[in-house]
Design a protein around this motif. Structure first.
Motif, mmCIF file in Angstrom:
data_model
loop_
_atom_site.group_PDB
_atom_site.id
_atom_site.type_symbol
_atom_site.label_atom_id
_atom_site.label_comp_id
_atom_site.label_asym_id
_atom_site.label_seq_id
_atom_site.Cartn_x
_atom_site.Cartn_y
_atom_site.Cartn_z
ATOM 1 N N MET A 23 0.820 -1.147 -0.165
ATOM 2 C CA MET A 23 0.276 0.185 0.112
ATOM 3 C C MET A 23 0.842 1.462 -0.149
ATOM 4 N N LEU A 24 0.589 2.224 -0.523
ATOM 5 C CA LEU A 24 1.341 3.582 -0.605
ATOM 6 C C LEU A 24 1.198 4.106 0.575
ATOM 7 N N THR A 25 2.688 4.998 0.646
ATOM 8 C CA THR A 25 1.701 5.699 1.498
ATOM 9 C C THR A 25 3.710 6.764 2.218
ATOM 10 N N LEU A 26 3.001 7.837 2.513
ATOM 11 C CA LEU A 26 4.119 8.336 2.803
ATOM 12 C C LEU A 26 4.127 9.411 4.781
ATOM 13 N N ARG A 27 3.600 8.225 5.208
ATOM 14 C CA ARG A 27 3.502 8.607 6.779
ATOM 15 C C ARG A 27 4.771 8.752 7.162
ATOM 16 N N ASP A 28 4.376 10.191 7.754
ATOM 17 C CA ASP A 28 5.667 10.839 8.116
ATOM 18 C C ASP A 28 6.609 11.791 7.601
ATOM 19 N N LYS A 29 6.650 11.536 6.096
ATOM 20 C CA LYS A 29 7.741 11.949 5.240
ATOM 21 C C LYS A 29 7.410 13.471 5.480
ATOM 22 N N GLN B 167 -0.966 21.581 -6.582
ATOM 23 C CA GLN B 167 -1.752 22.103 -5.212
ATOM 24 C C GLN B 167 -2.765 20.637 -5.625
ATOM 25 N N THR B 168 -2.317 19.329 -6.266
ATOM 26 C CA THR B 168 -3.109 18.366 -6.725
ATOM 27 C C THR B 168 -2.230 17.450 -5.343
ATOM 28 N N THR B 169 -1.240 17.676 -6.099
ATOM 29 C CA THR B 169 0.230 16.354 -5.256
ATOM 30 C C THR B 169 -0.580 16.840 -3.903
ATOM 31 N N ALA B 170 -0.513 17.979 -3.334
ATOM 32 C CA ALA B 170 0.042 18.902 -2.056
ATOM 33 C C ALA B 170 -1.165 17.752 -1.390
ATOM 34 N N VAL B 171 -2.605 18.282 -1.737
ATOM 35 C CA VAL B 171 -3.954 17.227 -1.283
ATOM 36 C C VAL B 171 -3.476 15.743 -1.056
ATOM 37 N N LEU B 172 -3.042 15.102 -1.876
ATOM 38 C CA LEU B 172 -2.487 13.679 -2.191
ATOM 39 C C LEU B 172 -1.467 13.547 -1.265
ATOM 40 N N PHE B 173 -0.572 13.844 -0.690
ATOM 41 C CA PHE B 173 0.738 13.828 0.294
ATOM 42 C C PHE B 173 -0.049 13.726 1.087
ATOM 43 N N SER B 174 -0.573 14.907 1.601
ATOM 44 C CA SER B 174 -1.034 14.615 2.603
ATOM 45 C C SER B 174 -2.347 13.743 3.343
ATOM 46 N N THR B 175 -3.339 13.420 2.446
ATOM 47 C CA THR B 175 -4.138 11.993 2.351
ATOM 48 C C THR B 175 -2.769 10.995 2.936
ATOM 49 N N LEU B 176 -1.996 10.439 1.933
ATOM 50 C CA LEU B 176 -0.902 9.466 2.529
ATOM 51 C C LEU B 176 -0.394 9.702 3.188
ATOM 52 N N GLY B 177 -0.407 11.351 4.491
ATOM 53 C CA GLY B 177 0.376 11.390 5.757
ATOM 54 C C GLY B 177 1.639 12.402 6.067
ATOM 55 N N SER B 178 1.853 12.673 4.507
ATOM 56 C CA SER B 178 2.979 13.677 4.797
ATOM 57 C C SER B 178 3.011 14.931 5.566
ATOM 58 N N PHE C 244 4.409 8.064 -6.311
ATOM 59 C CA PHE C 244 4.963 7.187 -6.681
ATOM 60 C C PHE C 244 6.029 6.706 -5.979
ATOM 61 N N LEU C 245 6.346 8.143 -6.894
ATOM 62 C CA LEU C 245 8.483 7.890 -6.963
ATOM 63 C C LEU C 245 8.848 8.323 -5.898
ATOM 64 N N ALA C 246 8.143 9.199 -4.861
ATOM 65 C CA ALA C 246 8.629 9.635 -3.632
ATOM 66 C C ALA C 246 8.523 8.719 -2.322
ATOM 67 N N SER C 247 7.898 8.058 -2.681
ATOM 68 C CA SER C 247 7.477 6.626 -1.474
ATOM 69 C C SER C 247 9.005 5.550 -1.914
ATOM 70 N N ASP C 248 8.361 4.477 -0.756
ATOM 71 C CA ASP C 248 9.610 3.479 -0.219
ATOM 72 C C ASP C 248 9.348 2.575 -1.298
ATOM 73 N N ASN C 249 8.416 2.453 -2.363
ATOM 74 C CA ASN C 249 7.592 1.619 -3.237
ATOM 75 C C ASN C 249 8.333 1.966 -4.690
ATOM 76 N N ALA C 250 8.850 2.853 -4.508
ATOM 77 C CA ALA C 250 9.466 3.007 -5.808
ATOM 78 C C ALA C 250 11.722 3.188 -5.474
ATOM 79 N N SER C 251 11.515 2.155 -4.249
ATOM 80 C CA SER C 251 12.921 2.285 -3.164
ATOM 81 C C SER C 251 14.036 1.754 -4.444
ATOM 82 N N PHE C 252 14.186 1.511 -5.841
ATOM 83 C CA PHE C 252 15.152 0.679 -6.348
ATOM 84 C C PHE C 252 15.089 1.300 -7.750
#
Length: 255
Positions: A1-7, A20-31, A229-237
């Motif tokens: 599951m995609l998360t940016l919690r506490d990032k 703007q859309t990215t900011a709103v999405l990041f907030s829902t993912l816990g940033s 996705f690219l900012a998340s740990d899901n894209a770690s490689f």
């Protein structure tokens, strides 16, 4: 599951469109968010759309101003103590080809689309190295493909693409990832700001049915999802990648 919690994430150009859309999405993912934009009213509207408003800082100002760049860094570190993600989204579009390009317009576009990205990334890099964080640059299909009458814009995005790949190689051994998204035509206000009136913009979007393989322009949400996705740990490689979010436009060779 995609998360940016506490990032802790810095997003530039957050007062409209993709930012703007990215900011709103990041907030829902816990940033935890540090948002920059030039329009105070619009930036405040972005914050109102976000969740967890106590974890959001807004900084109004022109990103080409080095004092604003340093202020973004200072406030981010003082408030949150770290930087995990830098989204270099701020950018402008300028119409015009070689016959009518004004050098002052060229310099302004390069200052916004390239120079400010380099400067802010340099400032944030020590903290990104410490957190083994990531950078996501918002480029364009115009960086990898050529189009007439948007000469300076194409040049700026091509420079940004090389910046993405070169810096990715330079900081990979430090654990920092650097990628870009390269949107096609996305329904935002950027084209109207560049001079399209309502009728021209309507015709432009209609033409996208022919210029994009999927037969339509994209939405800001489709780009924001890829940035997340690219900012998340899901894209770690994944690093040094230019991800086209363009409905296949970069792959087309119209006949």
């Amino acid at each position: 599951m995609l998360t940016l919690r506490d990032k802790v994430c810095i997003i530039t150009g957050a007062s409209s469109g993709i930012g703007q859309t990215t900011a709103v999405l990041f907030s829902t993912l816990g940033s935890k968010l540090v948002l920059n934009g030039r329009n105070e009213k619009n930036l405040a509207e972005t914050v109102q759309l976000c969740e967890n408003k106590n974890n959001i800082v807004q900084i109004v100002g022109d990103l080409t101003d080095s004092q604003i760049q340093r202020l973004i860094l200072k406030i981010c570190v003082e408030k949150f103590g770290r930087i995990d993600v830098l989204v270099n989204n701020a950018g402008i579009l300028q119409n015009g080809g070689i016959e009518n390009l004004k050098m002052e317009d060229y310099e302004n576009l390069m200052n916004v689309n390239v120079k400010s990205v380099i400067s802010l990334t340099q400032l944030c890099l020590p903290y990104l190295i410490e957190s083994k964080g990531s950078v996501v640059n918002v480029s364009s299909v115009a960086g990898s493909r050529s189009f007439p009458n948007v000469l300076a814009y194409c040049m700026s995005k091509a420079a940004l693409d090389q910046f993405t790949k070169c810096v990715a190689l330079e900081v990979a051994d430090k654990g920092v990832r650097v990628n870009s998204v390269n949107p096609g035509v996305i329904i935002t206000n950027i084209h109207k700001r560049a001079g399209h009136d309502e009728e021209q913009y309507k015709q432009f979007l209609e033409h996208c049915k022919n210029t994009h393989a999927l037969g339509r322009p994209g939405t800001a949400n489709e780009v924001a999802n890829t940035i997340a996705f690219l900012a998340s740990d899901n894209a770690s490689f994944i690093t040094g990648e230019l991800v086209h979010v363009d409905g296949g436009r970069h792959a087309m060779t119209p006949r």
